[in-house]
Scaffold this active site. Structure first.
Site, PDB file in Angstrom:
ATOM      1  N   ASP A  26       0.825  -1.209   0.000  1.00 59.52           N
ATOM      2  CA  ASP A  26       0.000   0.000   0.000  1.00 59.52           C
ATOM      3  C   ASP A  26       0.855   1.253   0.000  1.00 59.52           C
ATOM      4  OD1 ASP A  26       0.983  -0.162   2.534  1.00 59.52           O
ATOM      5  OD2 ASP A  26      -0.893   0.314   3.539  1.00 59.52           O
ATOM      6  N   LYS A 108      -6.527  -5.093  -9.028  1.00 58.75           N
ATOM      7  CA  LYS A 108      -6.605  -6.393  -8.354  1.00 58.75           C
ATOM      8  C   LYS A 108      -7.910  -6.508  -7.587  1.00 58.75           C
ATOM      9  CE  LYS A 108      -5.349  -7.751  -4.425  1.00 58.75           C
ATOM     10  NZ  LYS A 108      -4.813  -8.264  -3.154  1.00 58.75           N
ATOM     11  N   GLU A 152      -8.022 -12.810  -8.987  1.00 61.74           N
ATOM     12  CA  GLU A 152      -7.457 -13.482  -7.815  1.00 61.74           C
ATOM     13  C   GLU A 152      -8.509 -14.331  -7.083  1.00 61.74           C
ATOM     14  OE1 GLU A 152      -5.113 -12.582  -3.577  1.00 61.74           O
ATOM     15  OE2 GLU A 152      -5.651 -10.915  -4.911  1.00 61.74           O
ATOM     16  N   GLU A 154      -8.582 -16.814  -4.524  1.00 64.16           N
ATOM     17  CA  GLU A 154      -7.710 -17.474  -3.554  1.00 64.16           C
ATOM     18  C   GLU A 154      -8.467 -18.563  -2.789  1.00 64.16           C
ATOM     19  OE1 GLU A 154      -4.794 -16.753   0.325  1.00 64.16           O
ATOM     20  OE2 GLU A 154      -5.900 -15.052  -0.520  1.00 64.16           O
ATOM     21  N   LYS A 194      -3.983 -14.455 -10.456  1.00 64.16           N
ATOM     22  CA  LYS A 194      -3.264 -14.496  -9.185  1.00 64.16           C
ATOM     23  C   LYS A 194      -3.886 -15.575  -8.299  1.00 64.16           C
ATOM     24  CE  LYS A 194      -1.686 -11.784  -5.205  1.00 64.16           C
ATOM     25  NZ  LYS A 194      -1.564 -10.458  -4.573  1.00 64.16           N
ATOM     26  N   SER A 265       3.308 -12.358  -6.977  1.00 67.07           N
ATOM     27  CA  SER A 265       2.643 -11.133  -6.530  1.00 67.07           C
ATOM     28  C   SER A 265       2.559 -11.240  -5.015  1.00 67.07           C
ATOM     29  CB  SER A 265       1.247 -10.993  -7.154  1.00 67.07           C
ATOM     30  OG  SER A 265       0.612  -9.819  -6.677  1.00 67.07           O
ATOM     31  N   TYR A 327      -7.636  -8.413   4.262  1.00 65.69           N
ATOM     32  CA  TYR A 327      -7.017  -7.082   4.199  1.00 65.69           C
ATOM     33  C   TYR A 327      -7.876  -6.164   3.373  1.00 65.69           C
ATOM     34  CZ  TYR A 327      -5.233  -9.090  -0.165  1.00 65.69           C
ATOM     35  OH  TYR A 327      -5.112  -9.714  -1.391  1.00 65.69           O
TER      36      TYR A 327
END
Length: 327
Positions: A26, A108, A152, A154, A194, A265, A327
């Site tokens: 960030d 992202k 992404e 995950e 990702k 990443s 996050y």
């Protein structure tokens, strides 16, 4: 096709350049030879460095492509066993246009899937389909506004499941994502993936080796990811800095066709030792930058299958795992 098609393809290829990867952070971290892009939060995208230059200009001057996290976090998916879906699509078109004007060139969006059993009940079809369609809608909106979408999905490695269970779940999730991306007419040449690496659950009695992680991960990609995708930028998923580098190296040495760039990443697995070395003190700045450069070079080598191991010493072996990481 997006009016930005040529630019999207060029940007995606630049991010996935040989020996390069992404810092998921960030804030700016200066010049790093093995970093092609930096993911920032919205606040940081519009901030300036101490000398008055905007962060995006500092990054571009170093040949680093600015990126932006655009999702608004996860929310519970009602009627499921603690599964979730990511929010933020409603105003995404306007935000993407604003981010592009500020200098961002990729974005992202993180979806989170859970394995809560060993019989294939989770991730549930509801969670997989909902998150796949949301990722596809996000990707379509990004491309319409000039941003390369990093997709992404995950699959969290929280639990006591085997690498075989993780492989089956990850393959099912990725297959659904690429079906949704096709349905939404997303140009794959202007995207990046990702994903998680395929490995044993964090609490499994038997932990897969780095070589086993490499083989299982590449096999899943071979079964699901079209060759039109220019790059796969793996998340570290709570592995130690060294384990993440070694696993990436094994992925790039796995047998069989690998038509995509296979790179990194990383957030925690690039920054943990650096932040410990820095400790918030300007007196430690040079030393902390060198720690970060050592880790970045290690991952750059791993992205080419040339990492011999051992970079960073003992501090690089500390776990970065956080159960249920958000996050």
């Amino acid at each position: 096709m997006s009016a930005f098609a040529a630019e999207l393809i060029e940007t995606a290829r630049a991010i996935a350049a040989p020996g390069k990867g992404i810092l998921a952070a960030d804030e700016s971290t200066g010049t790093i030879g093995s970093i092609s892009g930096v993911i920032m939060f919205e606040e940081t995208l519009f901030q300036s460095a101490a000398d008055g230059r905007q962060f995006v200009d500092v990054l571009k001057a170093k040949g680093i492509i600015p990126g932006i996290k655009v999702d608004k976090g996860i929310k519970p998916l009602s009627g499921t066993n603690g599964e979730c879906v990511t929010q933020g699509v409603d105003d995404l078109d306007a935000r993407c246009a604003k981010y592009y004007a500020q200098g961002a060139r990729f974005a992202k969006w993180r979806a989170v899937l859970h394995i809560k059993d060993a019989i294939g009940a989770t991730p549930s079809d509801v969670a997989i389909i909902e998150n796949a369609n949301t990722l596809a809608r996000y990707a379509s909106i990004c491309q319409a506004n000039g941003l390369v979408p990093i997709v992404e999905p995950e699959v969290l490695m929280d639990g006591d499941f085997s690498i075989e269970v993780a492989a089956a779940a990850t393959e099912k999730v990725l297959a659904a994502c690429y079906k949704a991306l096709s349905d939404h007419h997303v140009m794959l040449e202007g995207t990046l993936l990702k994903p998680n690496m395929v490995r044993s659950g964090s609490d499994a009695a038997v932990q897969a080796t780095a070589r086993e992680i490499g083989l299982a991960t590449v096999r899943v990609l071979q079964h699901t990811v079209p060759c039109a995708v220019p790059g796969v930028t793996f998340l570290s998923g709570g592995m130690s800095e060294e384990d993440a580098s070694v696993a990436l190296n094994e992925i790039n040495n796995a047998p069989g066709p690998r038509p995509w760039a296979l790179t990194f990443s990383y957030g925690r697995a690039l920054q943990q030792s650096c932040l410990k070395a820095w400790m918030g003190s300007d007196a430690n700045l040079v030393a902390a930058q060198e720690v970060l450069n050592v880790r970045a070079r290690a991952n750059g080598q791993a992205a080419q299958g040339k990492y011999a191991g051992g970079a960073g010493g003992d501090s690089a072996n500390a776990s970065t795992f956080v159960k249920g990481y958000v996050y």
